[in-house]
Design a protein around this motif. Structure first.
Motif, PDB file in Angstrom:
ATOM      1  N   GLU A 199       0.871  -1.186   0.000  1.00 52.44           N
ATOM      2  CA  GLU A 199       0.000   0.000   0.000  1.00 52.44           C
ATOM      3  C   GLU A 199       0.902   1.228   0.000  1.00 52.44           C
ATOM      4  O   GLU A 199       1.817   1.322   0.804  1.00 52.44           O
ATOM      5  N   HIS A 326       2.844   0.139   3.609  1.00 48.26           N
ATOM      6  CA  HIS A 326       2.495  -1.103   4.285  1.00 48.26           C
ATOM      7  C   HIS A 326       2.755  -2.263   3.326  1.00 48.26           C
ATOM      8  O   HIS A 326       2.170  -2.331   2.248  1.00 48.26           O
ATOM      9  N   ASN A 328       2.496  -5.939   2.452  1.00 47.01           N
ATOM     10  CA  ASN A 328       1.774  -7.191   2.705  1.00 47.01           C
ATOM     11  C   ASN A 328       2.498  -8.330   2.008  1.00 47.01           C
ATOM     12  O   ASN A 328       2.892  -8.194   0.849  1.00 47.01           O
ATOM     13  N   ARG A 441      -3.929  -1.736  14.926  1.00 44.78           N
ATOM     14  CA  ARG A 441      -3.241  -1.024  13.856  1.00 44.78           C
ATOM     15  C   ARG A 441      -1.930  -0.431  14.359  1.00 44.78           C
ATOM     16  O   ARG A 441      -1.272   0.304  13.640  1.00 44.78           O
ATOM     17  N   GLU A 453       1.512  -8.182   7.419  1.00 47.25           N
ATOM     18  CA  GLU A 453       1.641  -6.813   6.933  1.00 47.25           C
ATOM     19  C   GLU A 453       2.727  -6.112   7.740  1.00 47.25           C
ATOM     20  O   GLU A 453       2.629  -6.006   8.959  1.00 47.25           O
TER      21      GLU A 453
HETATM   22 MG    MG Z   1      -3.202  -2.532   5.212  1.00 44.50          MG
END
Ligand code: MG
Ligand code: ADP
Length: 703
Positions: A199, A326, A328, A441, A453
């Motif tokens: 991301e 981010h 993943n 988070r 992640e």
């Molecule tokens: Mg994410």
């Protein structure tokens, strides 16, 4: 205007298998594909035919040049364009591209950072075609360039880029994954490959305003600027409707990327004003790293075309959220199965838990390498901010997965305890996990249902270095676990052997697993108690590369030799020192050229106003005089601190690199902060039209 459907644009600029099949004789095509799939070098006897096909395709689509497209140890990509056209002995024009030019090229390497590696050999560096990532065409106004993804190495094969270590790490993890898969009896599986989807966060500001700020131009971030009263407190930007101007930018970005075979699946506003995010469909890891470079490059180019300025910095604005990438990741096998996807089959779930445990086990020993891999001058300002993961690395699994693993740690799965009325049967894993993950988070590394992640990489970072470290750590864990299973497999069923190995990994990884709030002060205390590494500065974090045990891991896995790690460390440290120096020099010039004169103008303005007022009135206006005094104090303090910073910059010149980093990190950053404080205080008490730079509130608005 006709609107082109994404479907029709997809891959039109990629020399992919469809094009290869069309343009190559069947037998050549098959040879090429099998060497790509087998990860072998392309047979030199077919290289000429492949090169010709590539050239024909590229020139038919407007290309005039080709380049070996590679990723030196900066964060970006490099290219040296070579023309297809040359004149033959009769002076006639010929377009040619030979096999040896496709396979290898020799750009002048002397201006790329090598951390001293090259000087011990020769200045020459070679780029070599990486056929596992397809060639693509970057069109330009009057033609285009065929880009050939390549590695960049010195003449003795020492890597000078970030792709070579990644390819080696991929090789390792693919073998180790297969070793585990075989133990679980997956006979039909031909390969297992890591996948990645990053991301990408970014800011966009008006180009004309940005051009009036030297800090945005030279540092990519604001180094002064007071935070407006309505920053992001209202939280009305996140997922809000996208401004038409930005949407148009995004659409153009997406279209260009479709042509390059990159599918962007999501786009949205981010938390801070003028902050946005996009995420691609995940792909095989090597390609994913290349594609992320294309995403960043396309964002940058398109911003210019839309009269916007792209800020990819990790922390462009103090007081507002920073931008991350981010990352993943997971592993996919040749049957298309995601190895981190819980299954409804309990035996498969033991396999899933084995792969998870392998990563945990690796992290329990080598997690510091993740911290090192995301150390950059800019990320230092982001990590530990109240929106980004802290500088302390840990892993979050979610309550349910933790429960399952801890239950296994305590006993056999048959005796899994009943939690409430719910039976924690392993065959029910998918539904249990999917409903319960990703609630946290705040963790730098989290299991999110069917992938992990890694949230700590900064927005402008190349994906390859952090991914290489993740893969190294995971590979080590897989090898340990595989050895444990193999040692017992003759006596017990693979499931029992695996459960024992999982139990071991769960126990070992207690230090790095944390389910609580990673932003809290309690976590800092807890991390200290656990003896986890807390590297707050980039210098401290980079130094982790040099820990002998970590160097041994990387050299043992043949990802980077000890010498290459030291060189890599030097490059990153030098980049850190240079960045600090540039930021200090820009700050100094902004103060001398802009802020100090503005303070003077305000002082003159006030003096003139006062002199036009009768003495008896003035006598009652003590506060006004105080304000005048305040302006003078700001000016005086600013001159003093900037002088000291300028002196410090000169003083460190003669020192060796590590000493420079130490001084600039300590004294340097303290002075930097103090100067910024005075500038921001000045901004608040100066007339709007006297302030020399666009303010935050003007920058953070799309007109
Ligand atoms: Mg994410
Ligand atoms: P989030 O809720 O974190 O925003 P998204 O659904 O937007 O999650 O996905 C984030 C990214 O994760 C996307 O780029 C997606 O392609 C990627 N991703 C999803 N599954 C995998 C996987 N198995 N391997 C690698 N990346 C993946």
């Amino acid at each position: 205007m006709t609107i082109e459907r994404p479907k029709e644009l997809f891959c039109v600029n990629v020399f992919n298998r469809r094009v290869m099949k069309e343009r190559l004789p069947k037998e050549i095509y098959q040879k090429l594909v099998s060497s790509i799939e087998g990860g072998q070098k392309v047979d030199p006897t077919i290289a000429d035919m492949v090169a010709t096909a590539m050239k024909e395709w590229a020139t038919a689509n407007g290309a005039t040049h080709y380049t070996h497209w590679f990723q030196p140890r900066t964060e970006s990509t490099a290219e040296k364009h070579m023309a297809f056209l040359y004149a033959d002995e009769n002076g006639l024009p010929i377009e040619a591209f030979k096999g040896n030019e496709l396979v290898q090229s020799e750009p002048d390497a002397s201006s790329f950072p090598s951390g001293g590696i090259r000087s011990t050999f020769e200045a020459r560096g070679y780029t070599a075609w990486d056929p596992s990532s397809p060639a693509f065409l970057l069109p330009s106004k009057k033609g285009g360039t065929l880009c050939i993804p390549s590695v960049f190495i010195s003449y003795d094969g020492t890597p000078l880029d970030v792709k070579t270590p990644l390819l080696k790490a991929l090789d390792g993890i693919e073998n180790s994954s297969m070793r585990l898969l075989k133990l679980f009896g997956n006979r039909g599986v031909k390969w297992a490959k890591p996948t990645v989807g990053a991301e990408q966060e970014y800011f966009l500001v008006d180009q004309k305003l940005a051009a009036r700020r030297p800090d945005l131009q030279f540092c990519g971030r604001t180094i002064i600027g007071s935070v407006p009263p309505k920053g992001q407190q209202m939280e009305d930007h996140y997922f809000g409707s996208i401004h038409p101007k930005i949407l148009s930018f995004m659409e153009d970005v997406e279209r260009d990327l479709y042509r390059l075979g990159v599918v962007l699946t999501t786009r949205h506003n981010e938390v801070a004003p003028c902050q946005f995010e996009c995420a691609p469909q995940f792909v095989e890891a090597n390609l994913g790293c290349d594609q992320n470079q294309l995403v960043m490059e396309t964002l940058r180019k398109m911003a210019r075309r839309h009269e916007l300025s792209l800020l990819l910095h990790e922390k462009p604005f103090a007081g507002l959220n920073g931008s991350g990438k981010h990352t993943n990741f997971s592993i996919m096998d040749s049957e298309g199965r995601n190895l981190l996807e819980p299954s409804s089959n309990s035996r498969r779930n033991i396999q899933f838990l084995t792969f998870v445990s392998a990563l945990l086990l690796g992290l329990s020993r080598y997690m510091d390498l993740l911290r090192a891999s995301i150390a950059s001058p800019g990320n230092m300002h982001r990590l530990g901010g109240n929106e980004a993961p802290p500088a302390i690395m840990s892993v979050f699994l979610g309550e349910e997965l933790t429960n399952i693993l801890e239950t296994i740690e305590k006993g056999l799965p048959e005796d899994l305890p009943v939690r409430g009325s719910m039976d924690l049967g392993l065959n029910r894993l998918p539904s249990i996990i999917q409903d319960n993950t990703d609630r946290n988070r705040t963790s730098p590394l989290a299991f999110t249902g069917n992938k992990f992640e890694f949230r700590a990489p900064g927005a402008p970072q190349a994906l390859a270095p952090p991914l290489t470290m993740i893969l190294a750590i995971w590979t080590w864990g897989m090898n340990e676990i595989a050895s444990r299973i193999e040692a017992r497999i003759n006596d017990v069923d693979v499931v029992d052997a695996a459960l024992d190995a999982i139990r071991y990994a769960v126990r070992e990884s207690r230090n790095v697993r944390f389910e609580g709030n990673c932003y809290s002060d309690e976590w800092k205390e807890e991390a200290k108690r656990r003896g986890l590494t807390i590297a707050n500065t980039t210098q401290e974090a980079l130094a982790l590369y040099l820990v002998p045990e970590y160097k041994e891991l990387l050299s043992g896995l043949k990802i980077l030799s000890e010498r290459e790690i030291s060189a890599y460390y030097d490059i990153r440290l030098e980049q850190y020192v240079k960045t600090l120096d540039i930021e200090m020099s820009v700050l100094s010039s902004m103060v001398w050229e802009g802020v100090l004169p503005a303070l003077s103008k305000q002082l003159v303005l006030e003096n003139n106003a006062m002199s036009s007022i009768a003495d008896e009135t003035l006598n009652s206006l003590g506060h006004w005089k105080k304000y005048l005094g305040r302006l003078a104090t700001l000016k005086n303090g600013l001159i003093d601190s900037v002088d000291r910073m300028d002196d410090l910059r000169k003083k460190v010149q003669g020192e060796e690199l590590e000493k420079q980093a130490e001084i600039l990190t300590g004294e340097g950053l303290a002075l930097f902060g103090a100067i910024r404080g005075i500038c921001d205080a000045s901004e608040q008490v100066i007339a709007h039209d006297l302030w020399p730079y666009p303010r935050y509130r003007e920058l953070l608005q799309i007109s």
